[in-house]
Design a protein around this motif. Structure first.
Motif, short mmCIF file in Angstrom:
data_model
loop_
_atom_site.label_atom_id
_atom_site.label_comp_id
_atom_site.label_asym_id
_atom_site.label_seq_id
_atom_site.Cartn_x
_atom_site.Cartn_y
_atom_site.Cartn_z
N ALA A 267 0.89 -1.16 -0.06
CA ALA A 267 -0.06 0.07 0.01
C ALA A 267 0.92 1.18 0.01
N GLY A 268 1.87 1.35 0.78
CA GLY A 268 2.70 2.33 0.67
C GLY A 268 3.37 2.53 -0.67
N TYR A 269 3.82 1.44 -1.26
CA TYR A 269 4.29 1.51 -2.60
C TYR A 269 3.51 2.13 -3.60
N GLU A 270 2.27 1.70 -3.60
CA GLU A 270 1.41 2.15 -4.65
C GLU A 270 0.89 3.59 -4.07
N ALA A 271 0.66 3.99 -2.94
CA ALA A 271 0.70 5.25 -2.74
C ALA A 271 1.48 6.42 -2.95
N ALA A 272 2.43 6.01 -2.99
CA ALA A 272 3.77 6.69 -3.43
C ALA A 272 4.20 7.00 -4.90
N GLY A 273 3.31 6.10 -5.71
CA GLY A 273 3.50 6.31 -7.13
C GLY A 273 4.36 5.47 -7.71
N GLY A 274 4.49 4.27 -6.66
CA GLY A 274 5.28 2.98 -7.55
C GLY A 274 4.58 2.02 -8.26
N GLY A 275 3.29 2.21 -8.57
CA GLY A 275 2.77 1.35 -9.44
C GLY A 275 1.95 0.10 -8.78
N LYS A 276 0.81 -0.43 -9.58
CA LYS A 276 0.30 -1.60 -8.83
C LYS A 276 1.11 -2.92 -8.61
N VAL A 277 1.01 -3.33 -7.28
CA VAL A 277 2.10 -4.52 -6.98
C VAL A 277 1.24 -5.63 -7.33
N ASP A 278 1.89 -6.60 -7.89
CA ASP A 278 1.46 -7.92 -8.29
C ASP A 278 1.92 -8.96 -6.99
N PRO A 279 0.93 -9.37 -6.19
CA PRO A 279 1.77 -10.34 -4.97
C PRO A 279 2.38 -11.36 -5.51
#
Length: 338
Positions: A267-279
C-alpha cells in the motif's frame, strides 16, 4: 587500532578543512564495529558554530576497491547512488565529499552521521521503537517507490540483472558447491516454472534493502544505508528481499522485516507512485531471495570446510537447513499460514 587512528587523523583533518565549509578540524575519531566489507569511522567536524556529526566510509586499509565480488560497486559509485537517491526524496545520509588520491586516505567518502538504530533486536523489541514499528512497513514501501524513480540516464555504469539472470547465476553457483539440497532443487524448478510472464521495467534496485541497512528512530525510517550491491533490475526484488525470513529475526508472522505486513508495504509503494503491485510477482522474488540466501549459506559452509575457520562462516553456513524450511513454507504453505 590507536596507530591506525593516528595515521588517518591528520590526513582526515586536512581533507575536512579543505572540503567541509567552515570546518576547523575534527574530534572524537573512532572506528565503529559495523561494516562487514567496508570500514566505518565516526567523527565530528569542528566549526565555530559547533560540531558537525560525520561518517567516513572507507575501503579496508584504504586500498582501492574495484567491486570486490563482481557484484559490489565501488565506493565512488556508491556515493553517486546515494546522491541520486537523495534527489528523489529517499532518506539517506547526505554525501559531503568523495575522497581523491590527493587526500592520501584511500578510497571512500564522507557523509552525515544520522542518529538512530540499525540493530534488528532493538528495533523489534525495545519500547523506544514501539510507536515506529506499526509505521515501518508502509514507510519502506513509500521509500522504495521513490528509489525506483531515479532516472536511469543519470546512473553510473551498473550491473544489470533480470530475474532469469539471477536464477541462472545462483543455479550455477549451487552446482559448483556440489552439495545436493533436494528442497533447493525443487525451488529452482519452481522458479523456472513460475517466472513472471513479462519483466517489469528495470529500475535502480538497492539490492540489500532490509533490517541492518535501515537507520530507524522513534519516528520511523530515517535513512537507507549500504548501497554496495545496487544494480539495475526488477523493482519487485527490493520489495521481496525485506520479506524473507532471515530478516524477520524470529517474528515470523510479521513478513516485512519482523515489524509489518506485506499489505502495508504494498500500500505504501502504490500510494507513493510505485505502480500496482502483483503479489504473485513479489512471491517469485521472495522465493528467489530465500533460495539465494540458502546458496550464500552453502558458500559460507564450503569456505569453512576448505580452511577458513571463522566462527561467522560456520554459524551462517549451517543455516542453509533453515532456508529449506523457509522455502517449503513458501512453496507448500499450510492453510492460513505464511
Amino acid at each position: 587500532m590507536a596507530a591506525e587512528t593516528n595515521s588517518i587523523s591528520g590526513l582526515l583533518t586536512d581533507a575536512v578543512k579543505r572540503h567541509i565549509p567552515g570546518a576547523t578540524g575534527i574530534a572524537d575519531l573512532r572506528r565503529l564495529s559495523g561494516g562487514a566489507s567496508q570500514e566505518i569511522w565516526s567523527f565530528d567536524a569542528t566549526t565555530e558554530a559547533g560540531m558537525i556529526p560525520l561518517i567516513l566510509r572507507r575501503a579496508p586499509g584504504g586500498f582501492r576497491d574495484t567491486g570486490r565480488s563482481g557484484t559490489a560497486v565501488t565506493l565512488e559509485t556508491e556515493a553517486k547512488l546515494i546522491s541520486l537517491a537523495e534527489e528523489v526524496g529517499v532518506p539517506v545520509p547526505p554525501v559531503r565529499y568523495v575522497l581523491t588520491e590527493a587526500d592520501g586516505i584511500g578510497q571512500g567518502f564522507i557523509m552525515d552521521r544520522i542518529p538512530g538504530e540499525t540493530l534488528a533486536r532493538k528495533i523489534l523489541r525495545d519500547e523506544e521503537f514501539a510507536n515506529a514499528r506499526p509505521k515501518l512497513a508502509r514507510q519502506c514501501g513509500e521509500v522504495l517507490a521513490k528509489l525506483h524513480t531515479v532516472e536511469k540516464s543519470k546512473l553510473p555504469p551498473l550491473r544489470i540483472a533480470s530475474g532469469r539472470d539471477e536464477v541462472e547465476q545462483y543455479f550455477k553457483t549451487y552446482k559448483e558447491l556440489d552439495y545436493p539440497h533436494p528442497v533447493f532443487e525443487l525451488a529452482f524448478r519452481w522458479l523456472k516454472d513460475n517466472a513472471p510472464p513479462g519483466e517489469m521495467e528495470l529500475t535502480l534496485v538497492h539490492g540489500d534493502f532490509r533490517n541492518g541497512n535501515l537507520m530507524i528512530g522513534p519516528d520511523g525510517l530515517r535513512a537507507v544505508l549500504d548501497w554496495e550491491i545496487a544494480h539495475v533490475g526488477d523493482p519487485m526484488a527490493d520489495l521481496s528481499w525485506i520479506c524473507i525470513n532471515p530478516w524477520r529475526f524470529g517474528n515470523i508472522d510479521m513478513p516485512v522485516g519482523g515489524f509489518g505486513t506485506r499489505e502495508d508495504l504494498f500500500a505504501g509503494y502504490e500510494a507513493a507512485g510505485g505502480g500496482k503491485v502483483d503479489p504473485a510477482h513479489v512471491k517469485f522474488w521472495e522465493v528467489l531471495g530465500t533460495l539465494k540466501w540458502g546458496v550464500m549459506c552453502m558458500g559460507m559452509a564450503s569456505a569453512f570446510l576448505q580452511g577458513d575457520r571463522s566462527v561467522e562462516r560456520a554459524t551462517i553456513g549451517r543455516r542453509s537447513s533453515e532456508t529449506e524450511v523457509d522455502l517449503m513454507r513458501l512453496l507448500a504453505p499450510l492453510t492460513g499460514r505464511e
